[in-house]
Design an enzyme around this catalytic site. Structure first.
Site, PDB file in Angstrom:
ATOM      1  NE  ARG A   1       7.825  -2.298   6.170  1.00 35.39           N
ATOM      2  CZ  ARG A   1       6.521  -2.214   6.345  1.00 35.39           C
ATOM      3  NH1 ARG A   1       5.762  -1.698   5.409  1.00 35.39           N
ATOM      4  NH2 ARG A   1       5.971  -2.680   7.431  1.00 35.39           N
TER       5      ARG A   1
ATOM      6  NE  ARG B   1       2.240  -4.654  11.102  1.00 39.83           N
ATOM      7  CZ  ARG B   1       3.270  -4.580  10.274  1.00 39.83           C
ATOM      8  NH1 ARG B   1       4.436  -5.114  10.620  1.00 39.83           N
ATOM      9  NH2 ARG B   1       3.148  -3.956   9.128  1.00 39.83           N
TER      10      ARG B   1
ATOM     11  CE  LYS C   1      -2.053  -1.137   3.888  1.00 36.64           C
ATOM     12  NZ  LYS C   1      -1.298  -2.373   4.171  1.00 36.64           N
TER      13      LYS C   1
ATOM     14  NE  ARG D   1       6.275  -0.108   9.887  1.00 36.21           N
ATOM     15  CZ  ARG D   1       5.149  -0.125   9.167  1.00 36.21           C
ATOM     16  NH1 ARG D   1       5.114   0.457   7.987  1.00 36.21           N
ATOM     17  NH2 ARG D   1       4.076  -0.716   9.632  1.00 36.21           N
TER      18      ARG D   1
ATOM     19  NE  ARG E   1      -4.819  -0.848   9.764  1.00 37.93           N
ATOM     20  CZ  ARG E   1      -3.541  -0.775   9.350  1.00 37.93           C
ATOM     21  NH1 ARG E   1      -3.116   0.292   8.702  1.00 37.93           N
ATOM     22  NH2 ARG E   1      -2.724  -1.736   9.583  1.00 37.93           N
TER      23      ARG E   1
END
Ligand code: AP5
Ligand code: MG
Length: 216
Positions: free
Chosen positions: A126, A166, A13, A155, A87
């Site tokens: 990431r 998550r 996203k 992160r 969400r």
């Protein structure tokens, strides 16, 4: 054009929202980025949400909707791409009511489809540029070799336990939003795998089907 990108953690996203915003002069509104900025600034909001983000829990709807309302206010009539919002079903219903109150609506929702095993691989590798917000992947989209190593951030919610949590929060609270969105907004499913430019092209083709790219 008022667009929302929908999909699980790691679907791309943020990556695609940045590309679309740049290509079509849209504002990029990422609730995750707004919360992380508040945490970095140690604002009241940041202090309230820091432990929720690290654990991969959702921020309460009222808090999140207020952040979005503030940001939308600053945009005026500029088009935007939403990333990570709505969400929950309550957020989706609030958003549609809020936009309708201003005589507006979402033009389209694009859901990015990516197999779950790819999501875990994407998130665990990431890295983000702390200064520019650019999103990289150590294997698929490596950072420039001359980027100072201190700029690359891993992160806190990209650790294995938080990633698993998550994904389960997504299934429990966010996947059901699809039905709400489908009932009210043009909803497109797009294959989110492959080269970044190919995914972007699929998103643009889907929207162009009955909107016209000029309208983006
Ligand atoms: P948020 O920041 O929104 O995180 P998320 O939804 O979990 O999504 P991610 O940012 O992890 O993934 P993405 O889809 O943006 O993927 P990306 O482009 O980075 O939210 C974080 C937290 O904030 C939440 O857990 C919650 O606590 C809070 N929050 C935020 N919004 C909220 C809301 N509305 N309500 C309540 N709480 C909220 O890509 C991932 C990786 O894949 C990158 O490494 C990238 O380089 C790579 N990649 C991208 N595309 C490809 C491709 N095509 N091929 C290979 N690799 C790719
Ligand atoms: Mg993101």
């Amino acid at each position: 054009m008022r667009l929302a990108l929908f999909g699980p953690p790691g679907a791309g996203k943020g990556t695609q929202a940045k590309r679309l915003a740049t290509a079509h002069d849209l504002a990029h509104l990422s609730t995750g980025d707004l919360f992380r900025a508040a945490i970095r600034d140690e604002s009241d909001l940041g202090v309230r949400v820091a432990s929720l983000l690290s654990a991969g829990e959702l921020v309460p709807d009222d808090t999140t909707n207020a952040v979005v309302a503030d940001r939308l206010e600053t945009l005026g009539d500029q088009g935007f791409v939403l990333d990570g919002f709505p969400r929950t079903v309550a957020q989706a219903e609030w958003l549609m009511g809020h936009l309708a109150g201003a005589g507006k609506s979402l033009d389209a929702v694009v859901s990015l489809r990516v197999p779950e095993e790819d999501l875990v691989q994407r998130l665990s590798r990431r890295r983000t540029d702390a200064e520019t917000g650019a999103i990289y992947h150590l294997d698929f989209n490596p950072p420039p070799s001359d980027l100072p190593p201190g700029r690359l951030v891993h992160r806190s919610d990209d650790q294995p336990e938080a990633i698993r949590h998550r994904l389960s929060v997504y299934e429990r609270d966010t996947a059901p939003v699809e039905a709400t969105l489908r009932a009210h907004v043009r909803y497109f499913e797009v294959d989110g795998t492959g080269a970044l430019e190919d995914v972007q092209g699929r998103i643009e083709d889907a929207i162009a089907q009955d909107h016209g790219l000029a309208g983006i």
